[in-house]
Motif scaffolding. Structure first.
Motif, mmCIF file in Angstrom:
data_model
loop_
_atom_site.group_PDB
_atom_site.id
_atom_site.type_symbol
_atom_site.label_atom_id
_atom_site.label_comp_id
_atom_site.label_asym_id
_atom_site.label_seq_id
_atom_site.Cartn_x
_atom_site.Cartn_y
_atom_site.Cartn_z
ATOM 1 N N HIS A 125 0.844 -1.199 0.000
ATOM 2 C CA HIS A 125 0.000 0.000 0.000
ATOM 3 C C HIS A 125 0.880 1.249 0.000
ATOM 4 N N VAL A 126 0.530 2.164 -0.871
ATOM 5 C CA VAL A 126 1.349 3.374 -1.017
ATOM 6 C C VAL A 126 0.442 4.597 -1.146
ATOM 7 N N GLN A 127 0.725 5.567 -0.344
ATOM 8 C CA GLN A 127 0.155 6.899 -0.538
ATOM 9 C C GLN A 127 1.146 7.911 0.019
ATOM 10 N N ALA A 137 7.516 0.989 3.287
ATOM 11 C CA ALA A 137 8.759 1.473 3.898
ATOM 12 C C ALA A 137 9.702 0.317 4.211
ATOM 13 N N LYS A 138 9.131 -0.811 4.581
ATOM 14 C CA LYS A 138 9.960 -1.975 4.915
ATOM 15 C C LYS A 138 10.644 -2.549 3.664
ATOM 16 N N PHE A 139 9.890 -2.714 2.616
ATOM 17 C CA PHE A 139 10.463 -3.337 1.418
ATOM 18 C C PHE A 139 11.260 -2.359 0.563
ATOM 19 N N PHE A 140 10.893 -1.093 0.646
ATOM 20 C CA PHE A 140 11.557 -0.098 -0.200
ATOM 21 C C PHE A 140 12.159 0.991 0.692
ATOM 22 N N PRO A 141 13.245 0.669 1.362
ATOM 23 C CA PRO A 141 13.796 1.636 2.327
ATOM 24 C C PRO A 141 14.176 2.971 1.710
ATOM 25 N N LYS A 142 14.478 2.966 0.426
ATOM 26 C CA LYS A 142 14.826 4.250 -0.194
ATOM 27 C C LYS A 142 13.630 5.213 -0.245
ATOM 28 N N LEU A 143 12.443 4.653 -0.085
ATOM 29 C CA LEU A 143 11.254 5.500 -0.133
ATOM 30 C C LEU A 143 10.873 6.056 1.226
ATOM 31 N N GLY A 181 11.786 8.222 3.207
ATOM 32 C CA GLY A 181 11.655 9.666 3.353
ATOM 33 C C GLY A 181 10.427 10.230 2.665
ATOM 34 N N ARG A 182 9.974 9.574 1.648
ATOM 35 C CA ARG A 182 8.810 10.078 0.919
ATOM 36 C C ARG A 182 7.496 9.557 1.490
ATOM 37 N N LEU A 183 7.609 8.540 2.337
ATOM 38 C CA LEU A 183 6.402 7.934 2.875
ATOM 39 C C LEU A 183 6.006 8.494 4.235
ATOM 40 N N SER A 184 6.880 9.282 4.796
ATOM 41 C CA SER A 184 6.548 9.866 6.087
ATOM 42 C C SER A 184 6.839 11.354 6.053
ATOM 43 N N GLN A 185 6.117 12.075 6.881
ATOM 44 C CA GLN A 185 6.270 13.526 6.883
ATOM 45 C C GLN A 185 7.476 13.944 7.696
#
Lengths: 262, 228
Positions: free
Chosen positions: B200-202, B216-222, B224-228
């Motif tokens: 799930h992504v938003q 966030a777990k599977f795509f650690p590079k993301l 920063g973009r998944l949390s404020q």
């Protein structure tokens, strides 16, 4: 009740008609022409014709979908998946409260179940796999489930597999009946397949735990591979033929061919 | 990596294709009545044309939600039969990864205050065939994954897709274009995913509706973009 039967000219349809015809008003439909032995109301109609199914379902109380198509990719999706979509759109449009769906047991209990486990029952999560027939039927079933969930339509799904003639227990396989051999542990006599449809049409809603219930249709068999307890308990279905000639070593003499379906 | 993107005329496909084209070989396809320019027109019937379409492809990005327009029956057919044909061809051709672009609108009937994650069963609409179709595509994909014929990453994105999240936006499940692109890119590269993985992504927004911990777990590079 007024019952629309879709795909009624196939192998199962005539047996369902036999079980229902003296108790209900039937409109039988099929993509093929009327069977010469059938004398009731008939409409030539493809189950994949959504508008046609919607039109045929007008003023009906129940829709029974017995349509099946196995080998051809496009046709299998048209019949097995789109056909159920058509049925559910029709039920929604006309406020039909109950539909009876049908299919093979492996649209739910796919090979990954059957190769591994015993006591398989109709309340397991579906796992059809990718074989065309199972997969397309499973998609059709999922359409039914979603419509049932969203619109409160009662969906009763009857799952069959290996049908046998009651007189000699032969099936669709070539070469006549085989006795004293291992048998498919999910075998049912044709007349009992028909009375299961009757039981599904007539069961009071109060006996159904949810609006979307699935049943395995076969008599008591000793293998323990599949479980038929639910259909007996909930639908009160009592198979007349126990097909024991297939699983014990009694010998039966095959009579002449007999077609008593209609 | 050789990548096939379906429903290439759709807005979602364009977002993804534009972001991947610098690093990958992209093959675009759409149904014949939609295909234009350098897209391969293919109606995803079963047979040699679809086999050819996936030949030499390493990964497929399938637009499983709002990739097509048309009648309800057309959409149902596309999301079931055409998806099956594509996956069937892909599994026969040795495609290693199938990324399905789905939607978190499959949960839109759930109350917003519920902590909905990938463990929750979807609750698709029967009225909106676009959403029902997205659900049916997921069902088809899952069976191919279950049979171990192809690995599927099922990305459910929040809605609507936006250029940027505005501070006063009332959208609680919005997803930015760049997050969509980055998630797909990470999905292609990740070797941590199983044969079937919902993600799930938003974007992080005020009153964020969906939990994105799995992403966030599977795509650690993301992260920063998944949390404020």
């Amino acid at each position: 009740m007024k019952i629309l039967i879709l795909g009624g000219n196939g192998m199962l349809g005539p047996w369902a008609v036999r079980a229902l015809k003296d108790r209900h008003e039937i409109l039988l439909t099929d993509i093929n022409e009327r069977h010469p032995d059938y004398q009731g109301d008939y409409l030539q109609l493809s189950v994949a014709d959504v508008d046609g199914v919607v039109e045929a379902a007008k003023d009906m109380d129940v829709i029974v979908n017995l349509s099946v198509l196995r080998p051809h990719r496009q046709d299998a999706f048209d019949v097995n998946t789109m056909g159920n979509y058509a049925m559910m759109v029709a039920a929604r449009k006309h406020g039909i409260k109950r539909v009876i769906n049908s299919g093979p047991h492996y649209q739910m209990a796919g090979q990954q179940y059957e190769d591994w486990d015993f006591d398989l029952n109709p309340d397991m999560p579906p796992a059809a796999g990718t074989r065309l027939y199972a997969h397309t039927k499973a998609l059709g079933q999922e359409v039914c489930r979603v419509f049932s969930q969203r619109h409160g339509i009662q969906v009763i799904t009857l799952l069959y597999y290996n049908m046998k003639h009651s007189w000699d227990l032969s099936g669709m396989e070539p070469g006549g009946p085989q006795y004293h051999q291992d048998m498919v542990p999910y075998s049912t006599a044709w007349p009992d397949c028909g009375t299961a449809v009757q039981a599904a049409v007539e069961v009071p809603e109060s006996r159904l735990a949810t609006r979307c219930e699935t049943f395995f249709v076969f008599p008591d068999l000793p293998h323990g591979k599949f479980n038929n307890e639910k259909i007996k308990r909930v639908l009160g279905w009592k198979p007349r033929y126990q097909v024991e000639g297939l699983w014990n070593k009694d010998f039966r003499t095959p009579p002449d061919n007999l077609h008593g379906a209609f | 990596m050789n990548i096939l993107i379906t429903a290439a005329s759709s807005a979602t496909a364009r977002i993804i294709a534009d972001s991947l084209s610098g690093n990958h070989m992209i093959r675009l396809t759409d149904l014949s009545h939609n295909a234009k320019g350098d897209m391969i027109a293919n109606d995803l019937d079963h047979g040699a044309l679809t086999d050819d379409l996936v030949s030499g492809i390493n990964a497929i990005i399938n637009i499983g939600f709002e990739g097509q327009d048309g009648t309800d029956t057309h959409l149902m057919d596309y999301h079931t039969r055409c998806t099956y044909n594509l996956l069937y061809a892909a599994s026969g051709s040795g495609v290693s990864k199938f990324i399905n672009i789905s939607t978190l609108r499959l949960y839109q009937n759930h109350e917003e205050n519920l902590v909905v994650t990938e463990r929750w069963r979807t609750d698709p609409s029967a009225e909106d065939v676009a959403i029902l179709g997205a659900h049916m595509t997921e069902v088809v994909c899952k069976e191919f994954a279950r049979d171990r014929l192809v690995d599927v990453v099922n990305l459910r994105f929040g809605w609507p897709f936006v250029e940027a999240v505005l501070p006063d936006s009332s959208y609680t499940a919005a997803t930015t274009y760049d997050l969509i692109a980055a998630t797909v890119s990470e999905s292609l590269l990740s070797d941590q995913l199983g044969p079937w993985q919902d993600v799930h992504v938003q974007s992080p927004v005020k009153h964020q509706r969906f939990i994105t911990n799995t992403a966030a777990k599977f795509f650690p590079k993301l992260a920063g973009r998944l949390s404020q």
